[in-house]
Design a protein around this motif. Structure first.
Motif, PDB file in Angstrom:
ATOM      1  N   ILE A  88      10.309   2.216  -0.975  1.00 39.93           N
ATOM      2  CA  ILE A  88      11.101   3.262  -0.328  1.00 39.93           C
ATOM      3  C   ILE A  88      10.706   4.637  -0.872  1.00 39.93           C
ATOM      4  CG2 ILE A  88      13.430   4.219  -0.115  1.00 39.93           C
ATOM      5  CD1 ILE A  88      14.424   1.262  -0.117  1.00 39.93           C
ATOM      6  N   ALA A  89      10.615   4.738  -2.196  1.00 37.36           N
ATOM      7  CA  ALA A  89      10.230   6.013  -2.807  1.00 37.36           C
ATOM      8  C   ALA A  89       8.846   6.443  -2.344  1.00 37.36           C
ATOM      9  CB  ALA A  89      10.271   5.888  -4.332  1.00 37.36           C
ATOM     10  N   ARG A  90       7.913   5.503  -2.281  1.00 38.03           N
ATOM     11  CA  ARG A  90       6.550   5.825  -1.873  1.00 38.03           C
ATOM     12  C   ARG A  90       6.502   6.262  -0.413  1.00 38.03           C
ATOM     13  NH1 ARG A  90       2.960   1.536  -1.887  1.00 38.03           N
ATOM     14  NH2 ARG A  90       1.262   3.086  -1.918  1.00 38.03           N
ATOM     15  N   ALA A 111      -3.261  12.315 -11.485  1.00 41.12           N
ATOM     16  CA  ALA A 111      -2.435  13.415 -10.976  1.00 41.12           C
ATOM     17  C   ALA A 111      -2.068  13.260  -9.506  1.00 41.12           C
ATOM     18  CB  ALA A 111      -3.167  14.739 -11.199  1.00 41.12           C
ATOM     19  N   GLU A 112      -2.349  12.130  -8.903  1.00 39.99           N
ATOM     20  CA  GLU A 112      -2.059  11.907  -7.484  1.00 39.99           C
ATOM     21  C   GLU A 112      -0.545  11.890  -7.258  1.00 39.99           C
ATOM     22  OE1 GLU A 112      -2.104  10.384  -3.481  1.00 39.99           O
ATOM     23  OE2 GLU A 112      -0.903   9.728  -5.169  1.00 39.99           O
ATOM     24  N   SER A 113      -0.075  12.457  -6.131  1.00 37.73           N
ATOM     25  CA  SER A 113       1.379  12.616  -5.960  1.00 37.73           C
ATOM     26  C   SER A 113       1.918  12.107  -4.629  1.00 37.73           C
ATOM     27  CB  SER A 113       1.749  14.099  -6.117  1.00 37.73           C
ATOM     28  OG  SER A 113       1.086  14.885  -5.132  1.00 37.73           O
ATOM     29  N   THR A 114       1.157  11.290  -3.915  1.00 38.27           N
ATOM     30  CA  THR A 114       1.626  10.822  -2.604  1.00 38.27           C
ATOM     31  C   THR A 114       2.140   9.389  -2.631  1.00 38.27           C
ATOM     32  OG1 THR A 114      -0.480   9.862  -1.858  1.00 38.27           O
ATOM     33  CG2 THR A 114      -0.194  12.247  -1.569  1.00 38.27           C
ATOM     34  N   GLY A 115       2.223   8.786  -3.826  1.00 39.37           N
ATOM     35  CA  GLY A 115       2.603   7.386  -3.928  1.00 39.37           C
ATOM     36  C   GLY A 115       1.412   6.457  -3.981  1.00 39.37           C
ATOM     37  N   HIS A 116       0.196   7.027  -3.955  1.00 42.10           N
ATOM     38  CA  HIS A 116      -1.030   6.234  -4.059  1.00 42.10           C
ATOM     39  C   HIS A 116      -1.716   6.545  -5.389  1.00 42.10           C
ATOM     40  CE1 HIS A 116      -0.060   6.437   0.208  1.00 42.10           C
ATOM     41  NE2 HIS A 116      -0.745   5.324   0.372  1.00 42.10           N
ATOM     42  N   ARG A 144      -1.937   0.416 -10.657  1.00 38.70           N
ATOM     43  CA  ARG A 144      -1.694  -0.484 -11.794  1.00 38.70           C
ATOM     44  C   ARG A 144      -0.719  -1.604 -11.425  1.00 38.70           C
ATOM     45  NH1 ARG A 144       1.565  -1.555 -16.099  1.00 38.70           N
ATOM     46  NH2 ARG A 144       0.495  -2.096 -18.044  1.00 38.70           N
ATOM     47  N   ARG A 145       0.329  -1.257 -10.672  1.00 37.84           N
ATOM     48  CA  ARG A 145       1.275  -2.302 -10.260  1.00 37.84           C
ATOM     49  C   ARG A 145       0.584  -3.328  -9.368  1.00 37.84           C
ATOM     50  NH1 ARG A 145       4.608   2.266  -9.683  1.00 37.84           N
ATOM     51  NH2 ARG A 145       4.204   2.308  -7.433  1.00 37.84           N
ATOM     52  N   VAL A 146      -0.237  -2.862  -8.424  1.00 34.42           N
ATOM     53  CA  VAL A 146      -0.963  -3.788  -7.549  1.00 34.42           C
ATOM     54  C   VAL A 146      -1.926  -4.640  -8.377  1.00 34.42           C
ATOM     55  CG1 VAL A 146      -2.582  -3.950  -5.609  1.00 34.42           C
ATOM     56  CG2 VAL A 146      -0.703  -2.309  -5.528  1.00 34.42           C
ATOM     57  N   LEU A 197       3.569  -5.848  -1.366  1.00 32.71           N
ATOM     58  CA  LEU A 197       4.784  -5.924  -2.175  1.00 32.71           C
ATOM     59  C   LEU A 197       5.157  -4.559  -2.745  1.00 32.71           C
ATOM     60  CD1 LEU A 197       4.134  -9.300  -3.998  1.00 32.71           C
ATOM     61  CD2 LEU A 197       6.117  -8.796  -2.556  1.00 32.71           C
ATOM     62  N   ASP A 198       4.156  -3.752  -3.085  1.00 32.27           N
ATOM     63  CA  ASP A 198       4.445  -2.429  -3.634  1.00 32.27           C
ATOM     64  C   ASP A 198       4.846  -1.437  -2.548  1.00 32.27           C
ATOM     65  OD1 ASP A 198       4.499  -1.264  -6.345  1.00 32.27           O
ATOM     66  OD2 ASP A 198       3.169   0.252  -5.477  1.00 32.27           O
ATOM     67  N   ALA A 199       4.773  -1.862  -1.285  1.00 31.92           N
ATOM     68  CA  ALA A 199       5.214  -1.024  -0.174  1.00 31.92           C
ATOM     69  C   ALA A 199       6.649  -1.320   0.238  1.00 31.92           C
ATOM     70  CB  ALA A 199       4.289  -1.207   1.028  1.00 31.92           C
ATOM     71  N   ILE A 200       7.267  -2.342  -0.361  1.00 34.80           N
ATOM     72  CA  ILE A 200       8.645  -2.686  -0.026  1.00 34.80           C
ATOM     73  C   ILE A 200       9.490  -2.689  -1.298  1.00 34.80           C
ATOM     74  CG2 ILE A 200       7.970  -3.940   2.034  1.00 34.80           C
ATOM     75  CD1 ILE A 200       8.268  -6.559   0.568  1.00 34.80           C
ATOM     76  N   GLY A 201      10.810  -2.851  -1.139  1.00 33.30           N
ATOM     77  CA  GLY A 201      11.686  -2.746  -2.295  1.00 33.30           C
ATOM     78  C   GLY A 201      11.936  -1.288  -2.656  1.00 33.30           C
TER      79      GLY A 201
END
Length: 230
Positions: free
Chosen positions: A140-142, A26-31, A37-39, A132-136
């Motif tokens: 941006i969304a995160r 239920a986390e909602s800050t992008g973490h 899972r992507r990482v 990598l999950d911090a770019i692209g």
């Protein structure tokens, strides 16, 4: 070139993944679990391509945000402690725990002027995957999701980026979200550790550059239109 296919996750990795998924659903800050899972999956691929210990990379990826200092009053020790506790409870061997805890302790970006070198190849793979999950597009969304959570404005043209020279300065920064692109996100491509990470970062970095250019063009167009209607 065909990338090596990593072996299926071990029972230990699956148990840790199940725990983390439940904990961060239920986390909602992008973490959230989806970020983790992507990482995790990126770490598997990079570790296999680079010849690193895949299981160590997987475990570190799964627990890398188990207790981020941003959500615990700036306490950088809580993440390593929580990672050690969980891995011990799930039966990881002491050497694996030691390596994973060191990765968790070192993985975070701490400012433009602060180096965060990883001691192991597995750690380098996980750090690359997290960056990598911090770019692209997703990065941006995160960025804006976290900025909203932290009460940061989207943009303030009167506030210039700050290239933080110390971890303390970076942790205490309260700048607007677009500054975060200059203070961190646009710097990550050149901080990748592995060849695989650098290759994957190229396209995502270009997308960041294009987004910032488009954002500023639309922002300033709106300002010009506003001047004309006064």
């Amino acid at each position: 070139m065909t990338r090596p296919i990593p072996a299926a996750p071990s029972p230990l990795v699956k148990r840790v993944a199940a725990h983390i998924r439940q904990r961060f659903a239920a986390e909602s800050t992008g973490h959230d679990w989806h970020h983790i899972r992507r990482v995790w999956q990126l770490s598997r691929q990079i570790a296999a391509a680079e010849g690193a210990d895949v299981e160590t990379a997987e475990l570190a990826a799964l627990v890398h945000d188990i207790a981020d200092w941003k959500f615990h009053g700036g306490d950088e020790s809580i993440g390593p402690r929580e990672a050690e506790k969980l891995l011990g409870e799930e039966g990881a061997n002491p050497e694996t725990i030691r390596q994973v805890v060191d990765i968790v302790r070192t993985i975070s970006y701490k400012g433009a002027g602060v180096a965060t070198p990883m001691q192991t190849l597995a750690g380098q793979c996980v750090q690359d995957a997290d960056r990598l999950d911090a770019i692209g597009a997703i990065g941006i969304a995160r960025c804006f999701a976290y900025g909203g959570h932290a009460g940061r404005p989207i943009y303030d043209p009167e506030e210039a980026p700050v290239m933080h020279a110390t971890a303390e300065a970076y942790k205490s920064a309260k700048g607007h979200s677009l500054n975060h692109f200059h203070e961190k996100l646009l710097l990550l491509k050149d901080r990748m550790n592995t060849r695989t990470g650098r290759n994957l970062a190229e396209e995502r970095h270009r997308y960041l550059e294009e987004f910032v250019e488009r954002f500023l063009a639309e922002w300033h167009f709106g300002e010009l239109v506003g001047e004309e209607t006064k």
